[in-house]
Design a protein around this motif. Sequence first.
Motif, PDB file in Angstrom:
ATOM      1  N   PHE A   1       0.962  -1.349   0.091  1.00  0.00           N
ATOM      2  CA  PHE A   1      -0.142  -0.082   0.027  1.00  0.00           C
ATOM      3  C   PHE A   1       1.160   1.303   0.046  1.00  0.00           C
ATOM      4  O   PHE A   1       1.575   1.258   0.941  1.00  0.00           O
ATOM      5  CB  PHE A   1      -0.917  -0.122   1.048  1.00  0.00           C
ATOM      6  CG  PHE A   1      -1.773  -1.162   1.228  1.00  0.00           C
ATOM      7  CD1 PHE A   1      -2.700  -1.361   0.322  1.00  0.00           C
ATOM      8  CD2 PHE A   1      -1.708  -2.149   2.278  1.00  0.00           C
ATOM      9  CE1 PHE A   1      -3.398  -2.382   0.452  1.00  0.00           C
ATOM     10  CE2 PHE A   1      -2.694  -3.255   2.421  1.00  0.00           C
ATOM     11  CZ  PHE A   1      -3.530  -3.527   1.435  1.00  0.00           C
ATOM     12  N   GLY A   2       0.930   1.937  -1.035  1.00  0.00           N
ATOM     13  CA  GLY A   2       1.730   3.080  -1.427  1.00  0.00           C
ATOM     14  C   GLY A   2       1.530   4.173  -0.419  1.00  0.00           C
ATOM     15  O   GLY A   2       2.547   5.153  -0.046  1.00  0.00           O
ATOM     16  N   HIS A   3       0.401   4.370   0.156  1.00  0.00           N
ATOM     17  CA  HIS A   3       0.032   5.465   1.105  1.00  0.00           C
ATOM     18  C   HIS A   3       0.387   4.868   2.713  1.00  0.00           C
ATOM     19  O   HIS A   3       0.245   5.791   3.577  1.00  0.00           O
ATOM     20  CB  HIS A   3      -1.323   5.853   1.127  1.00  0.00           C
ATOM     21  CG  HIS A   3      -2.387   4.729   1.454  1.00  0.00           C
ATOM     22  ND1 HIS A   3      -2.679   3.826   0.704  1.00  0.00           N
ATOM     23  CD2 HIS A   3      -3.367   4.747   2.351  1.00  0.00           C
ATOM     24  CE1 HIS A   3      -3.542   2.874   1.143  1.00  0.00           C
ATOM     25  NE2 HIS A   3      -3.919   3.542   2.404  1.00  0.00           N
ATOM     26  N   GLN A   4       1.064   3.752   2.845  1.00  0.00           N
ATOM     27  CA  GLN A   4       1.211   3.492   4.196  1.00  0.00           C
ATOM     28  C   GLN A   4       2.845   3.148   4.262  1.00  0.00           C
ATOM     29  O   GLN A   4       3.577   2.461   3.520  1.00  0.00           O
ATOM     30  CB  GLN A   4       0.322   2.113   4.445  1.00  0.00           C
ATOM     31  CG  GLN A   4      -0.805   2.035   4.621  1.00  0.00           C
ATOM     32  CD  GLN A   4      -1.695   0.887   4.965  1.00  0.00           C
ATOM     33  OE1 GLN A   4      -0.948  -0.096   4.968  1.00  0.00           O
ATOM     34  NE2 GLN A   4      -2.904   1.155   5.718  1.00  0.00           N
ATOM     35  N   THR A   5       3.137   3.087   5.515  1.00  0.00           N
ATOM     36  CA  THR A   5       4.625   3.161   5.715  1.00  0.00           C
ATOM     37  C   THR A   5       4.891   1.606   5.781  1.00  0.00           C
ATOM     38  O   THR A   5       3.905   0.877   6.005  1.00  0.00           O
ATOM     39  CB  THR A   5       4.935   3.507   7.270  1.00  0.00           C
ATOM     40  OG1 THR A   5       4.418   2.657   8.282  1.00  0.00           O
ATOM     41  CG2 THR A   5       4.970   5.051   7.394  1.00  0.00           C
ATOM     42  N   ALA A   6       6.337   1.059   5.822  1.00  0.00           N
ATOM     43  CA  ALA A   6       6.457  -0.340   5.906  1.00  0.00           C
ATOM     44  C   ALA A   6       5.576  -0.876   7.440  1.00  0.00           C
ATOM     45  O   ALA A   6       5.141  -1.976   7.025  1.00  0.00           O
ATOM     46  CB  ALA A   6       8.080  -0.634   6.092  1.00  0.00           C
ATOM     47  N   LEU A   7       5.891  -0.209   8.268  1.00  0.00           N
ATOM     48  CA  LEU A   7       5.433  -1.012   9.522  1.00  0.00           C
ATOM     49  C   LEU A   7       3.686  -1.035   9.308  1.00  0.00           C
ATOM     50  O   LEU A   7       3.073  -1.964   9.898  1.00  0.00           O
ATOM     51  CB  LEU A   7       5.393   0.339  10.662  1.00  0.00           C
ATOM     52  CG  LEU A   7       4.910  -0.111  12.022  1.00  0.00           C
ATOM     53  CD1 LEU A   7       5.442  -1.305  12.561  1.00  0.00           C
ATOM     54  CD2 LEU A   7       5.089   1.144  12.941  1.00  0.00           C
ATOM     55  N   GLU A   8       2.959   0.283   8.790  1.00  0.00           N
ATOM     56  CA  GLU A   8       1.644   0.175   8.644  1.00  0.00           C
ATOM     57  C   GLU A   8       1.275  -1.203   7.496  1.00  0.00           C
ATOM     58  O   GLU A   8       0.055  -1.671   7.801  1.00  0.00           O
ATOM     59  CB  GLU A   8       1.076   1.618   8.178  1.00  0.00           C
ATOM     60  CG  GLU A   8       1.355   2.546   9.155  1.00  0.00           C
ATOM     61  CD  GLU A   8       1.139   3.888   8.649  1.00  0.00           C
ATOM     62  OE1 GLU A   8       0.899   4.680   9.517  1.00  0.00           O
ATOM     63  OE2 GLU A   8       1.081   4.078   7.437  1.00  0.00           O
ATOM     64  N   ASN A   9       2.006  -1.334   6.558  1.00  0.00           N
ATOM     65  CA  ASN A   9       1.809  -2.306   5.726  1.00  0.00           C
ATOM     66  C   ASN A   9       1.708  -3.485   6.518  1.00  0.00           C
ATOM     67  O   ASN A   9       1.007  -4.318   6.104  1.00  0.00           O
ATOM     68  CB  ASN A   9       2.838  -2.259   4.562  1.00  0.00           C
ATOM     69  CG  ASN A   9       2.414  -1.558   3.288  1.00  0.00           C
ATOM     70  OD1 ASN A   9       1.631  -2.142   2.669  1.00  0.00           O
ATOM     71  ND2 ASN A   9       2.871  -0.375   3.187  1.00  0.00           N
ATOM     72  N   VAL A  10       2.792  -3.932   7.391  1.00  0.00           N
ATOM     73  CA  VAL A  10       2.884  -5.083   8.084  1.00  0.00           C
ATOM     74  C   VAL A  10       1.770  -5.254   8.899  1.00  0.00           C
ATOM     75  O   VAL A  10       1.314  -6.396   9.136  1.00  0.00           O
ATOM     76  CB  VAL A  10       4.137  -5.579   8.445  1.00  0.00           C
ATOM     77  CG1 VAL A  10       4.408  -6.639   9.172  1.00  0.00           C
ATOM     78  CG2 VAL A  10       5.231  -5.334   7.358  1.00  0.00           C
ATOM     79  N   MET A  11       1.095  -4.201   9.775  1.00  0.00           N
ATOM     80  CA  MET A  11       0.443  -4.303  10.613  1.00  0.00           C
ATOM     81  C   MET A  11      -1.119  -4.521   9.970  1.00  0.00           C
ATOM     82  O   MET A  11      -2.095  -4.804  10.711  1.00  0.00           O
ATOM     83  CB  MET A  11       0.154  -3.165  11.483  1.00  0.00           C
ATOM     84  CG  MET A  11       1.166  -2.849  12.218  1.00  0.00           C
ATOM     85  SD  MET A  11       1.340  -1.012  13.027  1.00  0.00           S
ATOM     86  CE  MET A  11      -0.131  -0.870  13.837  1.00  0.00           C
ATOM     87  N   GLU A  12      -1.280  -4.007   8.905  1.00  0.00           N
ATOM     88  CA  GLU A  12      -2.641  -3.832   8.373  1.00  0.00           C
ATOM     89  C   GLU A  12      -3.713  -5.094   8.405  1.00  0.00           C
ATOM     90  O   GLU A  12      -4.776  -5.229   9.113  1.00  0.00           O
ATOM     91  CB  GLU A  12      -2.466  -3.543   6.861  1.00  0.00           C
ATOM     92  CG  GLU A  12      -3.901  -3.455   5.981  1.00  0.00           C
ATOM     93  CD  GLU A  12      -4.373  -2.159   6.499  1.00  0.00           C
ATOM     94  OE1 GLU A  12      -4.008  -1.235   6.881  1.00  0.00           O
ATOM     95  OE2 GLU A  12      -5.841  -1.944   6.072  1.00  0.00           O
ATOM     96  N   ALA A  13      -3.076  -6.329   7.660  1.00  0.00           N
ATOM     97  CA  ALA A  13      -3.938  -7.520   7.941  1.00  0.00           C
ATOM     98  C   ALA A  13      -4.470  -8.252   9.260  1.00  0.00           C
ATOM     99  O   ALA A  13      -5.209  -8.343   9.580  1.00  0.00           O
ATOM    100  CB  ALA A  13      -3.508  -8.739   6.845  1.00  0.00           C
ATOM    101  N   PRO A  14      -3.224  -8.089  10.103  1.00  0.00           N
ATOM    102  CA  PRO A  14      -3.570  -8.692  11.454  1.00  0.00           C
ATOM    103  C   PRO A  14      -4.713  -7.817  12.334  1.00  0.00           C
ATOM    104  O   PRO A  14      -5.372  -8.258  12.906  1.00  0.00           O
ATOM    105  CB  PRO A  14      -2.238  -8.566  12.330  1.00  0.00           C
ATOM    106  CG  PRO A  14      -1.055  -8.734  11.239  1.00  0.00           C
ATOM    107  CD  PRO A  14      -1.676  -8.006  10.058  1.00  0.00           C
ATOM    108  N   VAL A  15      -4.523  -6.579  11.916  1.00  0.00           N
ATOM    109  CA  VAL A  15      -5.655  -5.586  12.583  1.00  0.00           C
ATOM    110  C   VAL A  15      -6.995  -5.720  11.887  1.00  0.00           C
ATOM    111  O   VAL A  15      -7.931  -5.796  12.501  1.00  0.00           O
ATOM    112  CB  VAL A  15      -5.184  -4.104  12.673  1.00  0.00           C
ATOM    113  CG1 VAL A  15      -6.149  -3.060  13.053  1.00  0.00           C
ATOM    114  CG2 VAL A  15      -3.920  -3.904  13.472  1.00  0.00           C
TER     115      VAL A  15
END
Length: 275
Positions: free
Chosen positions: A124-138
């Motif tokens: 996801f281009g609008h998300q940081t590396a951290l946010e990309n990795v957090m997205e699905a678990p959340v």
Amino acid sequence: MSATTVPPSDGMPDGLPDAPMVEARGLHKVFGHGADALHVLRGVDLEVPRGAVCVVLGPSGSGKSTLLRCFNELEEITAGSVHVDGERLGYREDAKGVLHRLHPTRIAAQRSRIGMVFQRFHLFGHQTALENVMEAPVQVRGLSRRAARERALELLDRVGLADRVDHYPVQLSGGQQQRVAIARALAMDPDLMLFDEPTSALDPELVGEVLAVMKDLAASGMTMVVVTHEIGFAREVADHVVFMDDGAIVEQGPPAQVLDSPSEPRLQEFLAHVL
Ligand code: ADP
Ligand code: MG
């Protein structure tokens, strides 16, 4: 009857320790209908034991991506079956042997146990590396942001990106983006990881860092099916190498056998081109 005589597998089709992690039987995939039908997979049988690494080779158009997509239920199969961890994907068989398509939420649950990494990273281009990795678990698992963040930081550290967690995809190299994509797939704690030419879109100098992460993952015991043209990786990391041509597996075996003494002329020709 004493309790100890009850067979332990009774009523427990899932997760039998000796079941292969992936088992495809007579797998066919046809795209389209009638005169436009394209028979892309023509009876694939494949078993990948738990913890094993299977590398899939084959020329462009031979059906490698379609096979992986059938393993992840991105494609509905036309005939045959795929079991992952002893559980049939997409269908339930009733007592009369009639198949019923599973409810979409059940299919989504099956898919969430299978990680997939593509040639293009699809971050996801609008998300940081951290946010990309957090997205699905959340979003999918309903994990708290705090727990997801902690786990994402661990995973980004594991793929060597502890110092890039707040970077956006455009600020990362292709190799770094692909490592974020691997961390993102791992964040769902998959039982199985599928890789579809994960290094094919990378500049040559960035291939090694991605393969190193995959090698670590293999050493940690992850079951992996990897479509790649990286013969060195296959030789070093694979337990099993499969060569596909025209929708079928035409040769398979341990890497030394398949790569060093191929018996199929089509495989010999293929290897002469990629080596
Ligand atoms: P590979 O990954 O080995 O290059 P693919 O699995 O991508 O091969 O494709 C195998 C064949 O299936 C190709 O002829 C391709 O054009 C065709 N194909 C793949 N996906 C679709 C689709 N969604 N619809 C129709 N044909 C497809
Ligand atoms: Mg492909």
